[in-house]
Design a protein around this motif. Sequence first.
Motif, PDB file in Angstrom:
ATOM      1  N   UNK A 212      59.769  -1.345  56.245  1.00 24.32           N
ATOM      2  CA  UNK A 212      58.730  -1.565  57.245  1.00 24.32           C
ATOM      3  C   UNK A 212      57.370  -1.206  56.680  1.00 24.32           C
ATOM      4  N   UNK A 213      56.385  -1.963  57.065  1.00 22.49           N
ATOM      5  CA  UNK A 213      55.017  -1.659  56.669  1.00 22.49           C
ATOM      6  C   UNK A 213      54.375  -0.855  57.794  1.00 22.49           C
ATOM      7  N   UNK A 214      53.834   0.314  57.445  1.00 27.30           N
ATOM      8  CA  UNK A 214      53.187   1.121  58.472  1.00 27.30           C
ATOM      9  C   UNK A 214      51.769   0.611  58.721  1.00 27.30           C
ATOM     10  N   UNK A 215      51.070   1.251  59.643  1.00 29.66           N
ATOM     11  CA  UNK A 215      49.732   0.782  60.019  1.00 29.66           C
ATOM     12  C   UNK A 215      48.730   0.877  58.877  1.00 29.66           C
ATOM     13  N   UNK A 216      49.036   1.677  57.861  1.00 32.89           N
ATOM     14  CA  UNK A 216      48.164   1.791  56.691  1.00 32.89           C
ATOM     15  C   UNK A 216      48.494   0.769  55.621  1.00 32.89           C
ATOM     16  N   UNK A 217      49.502  -0.070  55.877  1.00 25.28           N
ATOM     17  CA  UNK A 217      49.877  -1.112  54.930  1.00 25.28           C
ATOM     18  C   UNK A 217      50.854  -0.669  53.859  1.00 25.28           C
ATOM     19  N   UNK A 218      51.404   0.520  53.980  1.00 21.20           N
ATOM     20  CA  UNK A 218      52.367   1.023  53.004  1.00 21.20           C
ATOM     21  C   UNK A 218      53.774   0.584  53.400  1.00 21.20           C
ATOM     22  N   UNK A 219      54.520   0.008  52.453  1.00 18.79           N
ATOM     23  CA  UNK A 219      55.891  -0.401  52.700  1.00 18.79           C
ATOM     24  C   UNK A 219      56.801   0.816  52.544  1.00 18.79           C
ATOM     25  N   UNK A 220      57.568   1.112  53.591  1.00 18.67           N
ATOM     26  CA  UNK A 220      58.425   2.290  53.624  1.00 18.67           C
ATOM     27  C   UNK A 220      59.867   1.846  53.820  1.00 18.67           C
ATOM     28  N   UNK A 221      60.748   2.363  52.960  1.00 16.80           N
ATOM     29  CA  UNK A 221      62.185   2.072  53.058  1.00 16.80           C
ATOM     30  C   UNK A 221      62.813   3.145  53.947  1.00 16.80           C
ATOM     31  N   UNK A 222      63.570   2.673  54.963  1.00 18.51           N
ATOM     32  CA  UNK A 222      64.173   3.561  55.947  1.00 18.51           C
ATOM     33  C   UNK A 222      65.680   3.310  56.017  1.00 18.51           C
ATOM     34  N   UNK A 223      66.457   4.374  55.893  1.00 13.71           N
ATOM     35  CA  UNK A 223      67.899   4.298  56.106  1.00 13.71           C
ATOM     36  C   UNK A 223      68.186   4.486  57.586  1.00 13.71           C
ATOM     37  N   UNK A 224      69.229   3.808  58.054  1.00 12.18           N
ATOM     38  CA  UNK A 224      69.547   3.826  59.481  1.00 12.18           C
ATOM     39  C   UNK A 224      71.029   4.140  59.686  1.00 12.18           C
TER      40      UNK A 224
ATOM     41  N   UNK B 273      57.986   3.737  65.576  1.00 13.10           N
ATOM     42  CA  UNK B 273      58.552   4.862  64.830  1.00 13.10           C
ATOM     43  C   UNK B 273      57.971   4.978  63.423  1.00 13.10           C
ATOM     44  N   UNK B 274      57.750   3.865  62.750  1.00 13.20           N
ATOM     45  CA  UNK B 274      57.246   3.932  61.365  1.00 13.20           C
ATOM     46  C   UNK B 274      55.816   4.439  61.334  1.00 13.20           C
ATOM     47  N   UNK B 275      55.096   4.266  62.430  1.00 15.56           N
ATOM     48  CA  UNK B 275      53.715   4.746  62.476  1.00 15.56           C
ATOM     49  C   UNK B 275      53.606   6.216  62.877  1.00 15.56           C
ATOM     50  N   UNK B 276      54.721   6.823  63.269  1.00 16.95           N
ATOM     51  CA  UNK B 276      54.746   8.260  63.539  1.00 16.95           C
ATOM     52  C   UNK B 276      54.762   9.005  62.208  1.00 16.95           C
ATOM     53  N   UNK B 277      54.046  10.111  62.095  1.00 16.87           N
ATOM     54  CA  UNK B 277      54.109  10.885  60.850  1.00 16.87           C
ATOM     55  C   UNK B 277      55.543  11.340  60.587  1.00 16.87           C
TER      56      UNK B 277
END
Length: 153
Positions: free
Chosen positions: A70-82, A138-142
Amino acid sequence: MFSLRVKFRAIASRIQVLDLRAPDFTPKRLLNIAVNHLPRRLDKAISQRQDLEDLETLWEILGIDAVIALENQEGKLIRVGISLLDNEGRGQNLFYDVKGKQQSAIREKLNIEQYWVIVVKSKNFPEEDEWIDILYREIDEPPTASGCRLIIL
C-alpha cells in the motif's frame, strides 16, 4: 480461516494491492525462511506430504494469510503482512505472537514493514469499497513500535 483468506485475497487482487507473488517471494526463499525459523511447522508439513514447492503451502507454513503493498499518504510503498481471524480472543493471542522475536525475524527477511491481525466475522465481511477505505485508513496511521496492529472490524 480459509474462507476469510480466500475472500480477502480476491478483493486485494481486484484492488491491485495483493503482493504474494512479488519477485522476491520465490519458493526457495520462503522454504529457506521456514527451515531457519519454523522447523516444527515445516516438519509437520513434510509429514503430511505437502508440496514444499507450492507458494500456498509455504505461506501457510509461515502463517501469513496475505501480503499487500500500500502507498501511504506520503507516497511511500509499504509492504504489510496480514492474518485474518474470526475470533477476537484468538486474534489477541496471534497479535502477541506476531510481535515476538521469531515472527519479527520472518517479517524482516520478507521485507514486511507492518503486520496486521484483522478480526472479522464472515457475516460482517466488508465489501470491496469498504476494504479500500479500511486499508488506506490503516496505512496512514503511524506504525506502532513493533510494526504490528490488531484491527477488529
